[in-house]
Design a protein around this motif. Structure first.
Motif, PDB file in Angstrom:
ATOM      1  N   HIS A  27       0.826  -1.217   0.000  1.00 21.13           N
ATOM      2  CA  HIS A  27       0.000   0.000   0.000  1.00 21.13           C
ATOM      3  C   HIS A  27       0.858   1.265   0.000  1.00 21.13           C
ATOM      4  N   PHE A  28       1.924   1.268   0.779  1.00 21.98           N
ATOM      5  CA  PHE A  28       2.782   2.453   0.861  1.00 21.98           C
ATOM      6  C   PHE A  28       3.912   2.435  -0.174  1.00 21.98           C
ATOM      7  N   LYS A  29       3.904   1.449  -1.070  1.00 24.84           N
ATOM      8  CA  LYS A  29       4.875   1.358  -2.172  1.00 24.84           C
ATOM      9  C   LYS A  29       6.316   1.382  -1.651  1.00 24.84           C
ATOM     10  N   ILE A  30       6.553   0.640  -0.569  1.00 29.95           N
ATOM     11  CA  ILE A  30       7.877   0.632   0.044  1.00 29.95           C
ATOM     12  C   ILE A  30       8.902  -0.016  -0.870  1.00 29.95           C
ATOM     13  N   GLY A  31       8.491  -1.042  -1.626  1.00 31.23           N
ATOM     14  CA  GLY A  31       9.427  -1.697  -2.547  1.00 31.23           C
ATOM     15  C   GLY A  31       9.967  -0.744  -3.594  1.00 31.23           C
ATOM     16  N   ALA A  32       9.076   0.010  -4.223  1.00 32.11           N
ATOM     17  CA  ALA A  32       9.496   0.973  -5.247  1.00 32.11           C
ATOM     18  C   ALA A  32      10.356   2.079  -4.640  1.00 32.11           C
ATOM     19  N   LEU A  33      10.002   2.507  -3.441  1.00 30.81           N
ATOM     20  CA  LEU A  33      10.765   3.555  -2.778  1.00 30.81           C
ATOM     21  C   LEU A  33      12.168   3.075  -2.433  1.00 30.81           C
ATOM     22  N   CYS A  34      12.273   1.847  -1.935  1.00 33.81           N
ATOM     23  CA  CYS A  34      13.593   1.280  -1.631  1.00 33.81           C
ATOM     24  C   CYS A  34      14.428   1.150  -2.894  1.00 33.81           C
ATOM     25  N   MET A  35      13.773   0.812  -4.000  1.00 30.38           N
ATOM     26  CA  MET A  35      14.491   0.721  -5.264  1.00 30.38           C
ATOM     27  C   MET A  35      15.117   2.059  -5.637  1.00 30.38           C
ATOM     28  N   ASN A  36      14.368   3.153  -5.471  1.00 29.47           N
ATOM     29  CA  ASN A  36      14.891   4.488  -5.779  1.00 29.47           C
ATOM     30  C   ASN A  36      16.069   4.841  -4.867  1.00 29.47           C
ATOM     31  N   ILE A  37      15.949   4.485  -3.589  1.00 30.02           N
ATOM     32  CA  ILE A  37      17.028   4.772  -2.639  1.00 30.02           C
ATOM     33  C   ILE A  37      18.291   4.001  -3.009  1.00 30.02           C
ATOM     34  N   ILE A  38      18.126   2.711  -3.311  1.00 22.53           N
ATOM     35  CA  ILE A  38      19.279   1.877  -3.664  1.00 22.53           C
ATOM     36  C   ILE A  38      19.939   2.381  -4.942  1.00 22.53           C
ATOM     37  N   GLU A  39      19.119   2.725  -5.926  1.00 25.61           N
ATOM     38  CA  GLU A  39      19.655   3.232  -7.191  1.00 25.61           C
ATOM     39  C   GLU A  39      20.468   4.507  -6.964  1.00 25.61           C
ATOM     40  N   HIS A  40      19.952   5.399  -6.109  1.00 28.23           N
ATOM     41  CA  HIS A  40      20.662   6.640  -5.803  1.00 28.23           C
ATOM     42  C   HIS A  40      21.994   6.354  -5.103  1.00 28.23           C
ATOM     43  N   GLU A  41      21.974   5.434  -4.134  1.00 24.27           N
ATOM     44  CA  GLU A  41      23.184   5.115  -3.385  1.00 24.27           C
ATOM     45  C   GLU A  41      24.224   4.439  -4.271  1.00 24.27           C
ATOM     46  N   LEU A  42      23.785   3.611  -5.215  1.00 23.09           N
ATOM     47  CA  LEU A  42      24.722   2.962  -6.146  1.00 23.09           C
ATOM     48  C   LEU A  42      25.407   3.997  -7.039  1.00 23.09           C
ATOM     49  N   LYS A  43      24.625   4.975  -7.481  1.00 23.55           N
ATOM     50  CA  LYS A  43      25.214   6.038  -8.305  1.00 23.55           C
ATOM     51  C   LYS A  43      26.215   6.843  -7.492  1.00 23.55           C
ATOM     52  N   ARG A  44      25.863   7.130  -6.228  1.00 24.93           N
ATOM     53  CA  ARG A  44      26.778   7.892  -5.376  1.00 24.93           C
ATOM     54  C   ARG A  44      28.050   7.090  -5.099  1.00 24.93           C
ATOM     55  N   TYR A  45      27.907   5.782  -4.929  1.00 24.69           N
ATOM     56  CA  TYR A  45      29.073   4.918  -4.724  1.00 24.69           C
ATOM     57  C   TYR A  45      29.993   4.952  -5.947  1.00 24.69           C
ATOM     58  N   ASP A  46      29.399   4.901  -7.145  1.00 22.22           N
ATOM     59  CA  ASP A  46      30.199   4.963  -8.372  1.00 22.22           C
ATOM     60  C   ASP A  46      30.966   6.278  -8.462  1.00 22.22           C
ATOM     61  N   LEU A  47      30.322   7.373  -8.054  1.00 19.15           N
ATOM     62  CA  LEU A  47      31.005   8.673  -8.078  1.00 19.15           C
ATOM     63  C   LEU A  47      32.178   8.685  -7.095  1.00 19.15           C
ATOM     64  N   TRP A  48      31.962   8.100  -5.911  1.00 24.27           N
ATOM     65  CA  TRP A  48      33.047   8.019  -4.931  1.00 24.27           C
ATOM     66  C   TRP A  48      34.220   7.200  -5.476  1.00 24.27           C
ATOM     67  N   GLN A  49      33.893   6.106  -6.152  1.00 24.01           N
ATOM     68  CA  GLN A  49      34.939   5.251  -6.719  1.00 24.01           C
ATOM     69  C   GLN A  49      35.726   5.991  -7.795  1.00 24.01           C
ATOM     70  N   ASP A  50      35.026   6.746  -8.621  1.00 24.81           N
ATOM     71  CA  ASP A  50      35.704   7.530  -9.671  1.00 24.81           C
ATOM     72  C   ASP A  50      36.634   8.567  -9.055  1.00 24.81           C
ATOM     73  N   GLU A  51      36.151   9.245  -8.016  1.00 28.36           N
ATOM     74  CA  GLU A  51      36.987  10.254  -7.356  1.00 28.36           C
ATOM     75  C   GLU A  51      38.204   9.616  -6.701  1.00 28.36           C
ATOM     76  N   LEU A  52      37.995   8.444  -6.103  1.00 34.00           N
ATOM     77  CA  LEU A  52      39.101   7.743  -5.455  1.00 34.00           C
ATOM     78  C   LEU A  52      40.158   7.334  -6.475  1.00 34.00           C
ATOM     79  N   GLN A  53      39.712   6.818  -7.619  1.00 32.27           N
ATOM     80  CA  GLN A  53      40.654   6.415  -8.660  1.00 32.27           C
ATOM     81  C   GLN A  53      41.441   7.614  -9.191  1.00 32.27           C
ATOM     82  N   LYS A  54      40.771   8.745  -9.335  1.00 35.14           N
ATOM     83  CA  LYS A  54      41.451   9.955  -9.811  1.00 35.14           C
ATOM     84  C   LYS A  54      42.517  10.414  -8.811  1.00 35.14           C
TER      85      LYS A  54
END
Length: 250
Positions: A216-243
């Motif tokens: 009812h509260f669409k928690i699955g879809a909301l968690c998906m958005n959160i995870i997707e955002h965190e994965l993108k942020r992790y990739d940015l951190w990895q790129d900065e670390l490599q640089k």
């Protein structure tokens, strides 16, 4: 036969309130909807009506790592009349989540994950013990600043960890609605806040009779958005670390 035709003639059914979420264990979508049945009089005026909450599981056997989720989403919407075409983008997001959700090894015996199989989330440390009698006070904290929201969510999480409290909590629509709203609007402000509220709903998801609440509260879809955002942020951190590593080596 005539009585059956007469009954069908004066019974009107309408489907309304469709919501979507992912199945907790299978590659499938869960469609929650409401059927409104009305008995009409001979003049067509409604006489008796009732509503019933229903659920449909849309299993996606063809979904794999190489599936075009956009095409599959269009197919799902076309074939499942319960899903309105306006929800096409939402369906595509849910399929993307299912496509990337980790699955158990097919060669291993599959079993349902229970809370005992996971390391429990301790939550934010507080010097107070929650009481179900003070739930209204904890809900009020969810309307304050971030730190107070974390405190309120943590106290409610303490209650949710005890299965004996879940039946009473599910009756408190104000508390559950406030938790869902804070998670939806404020999850970017604090990892502790987002994690704590997510685990509150995880406590409900561990019991099949409460799955409708999570959907009812669409928690699955909301968690998906959160995870997707965190994965993108992790990739940015990895790129900065490599640089920085390359700059240090040079």
């Amino acid at each position: 036969m005539d009585s059956l035709q007469e009954e069908q003639r004066y019974l009107k059914r309408r489907v309304k309130g469709c919501t979507l979420d992912v199945h907790p264990t299978e590659k499938a979508l869960v469609v929650q909807y409401e059927v409104e049945a009305t008995v009409l009089g001979q003049m067509g005026d409604p006489m008796v009506g009732e509503r019933k909450e229903c659920q449909k599981i849309v299993r996606l056997k063809s979904l794999n790592a190489h599936t075009d989720t956009s095409s599959l989403a269009r197919k799902v919407v076309e074939e499942c009349r319960l899903i309105h075409p306006s929800k096409l983008h939402e369906v595509e997001q849910l399929l993307f989540y299912l496509q990337n959700r980790k699955q158990s090894n097919d060669n291993q015996e599959r079993k349902r994950i229970s809370p005992r199989d996971l390391t429990p989330y301790a939550g934010v440390e507080l010097d107070e013990v929650a009481s179900i009698n003070n739930i209204d006070e904890y809900v009020e904290l969810l309307y304050e600043d971030v730190q107070e929201k974390i405190r309120g969510a943590t106290l409610i999480y303490q209650l949710a960890r005890n299965p004996d409290n879940l039946e009473e909590l599910i009756q408190n629509e104000t508390a559950l609605g406030a938790l869902a709203r804070v998670l939806r609007e404020d999850w970017k402000q604090s990892v502790d806040l987002a994690t704590t509220i997510t685990y509150v709903f995880f406590c409900f998801s561990s019991f099949s009779q409460f799955h409708g609440l999570v959907t009812h509260f669409k928690i699955g879809a909301l968690c998906m958005n959160i995870i997707e955002h965190e994965l993108k942020r992790y990739d940015l951190w990895q790129d900065e670390l490599q640089k920085k590593k390359k700059a240090y080596i040079l």
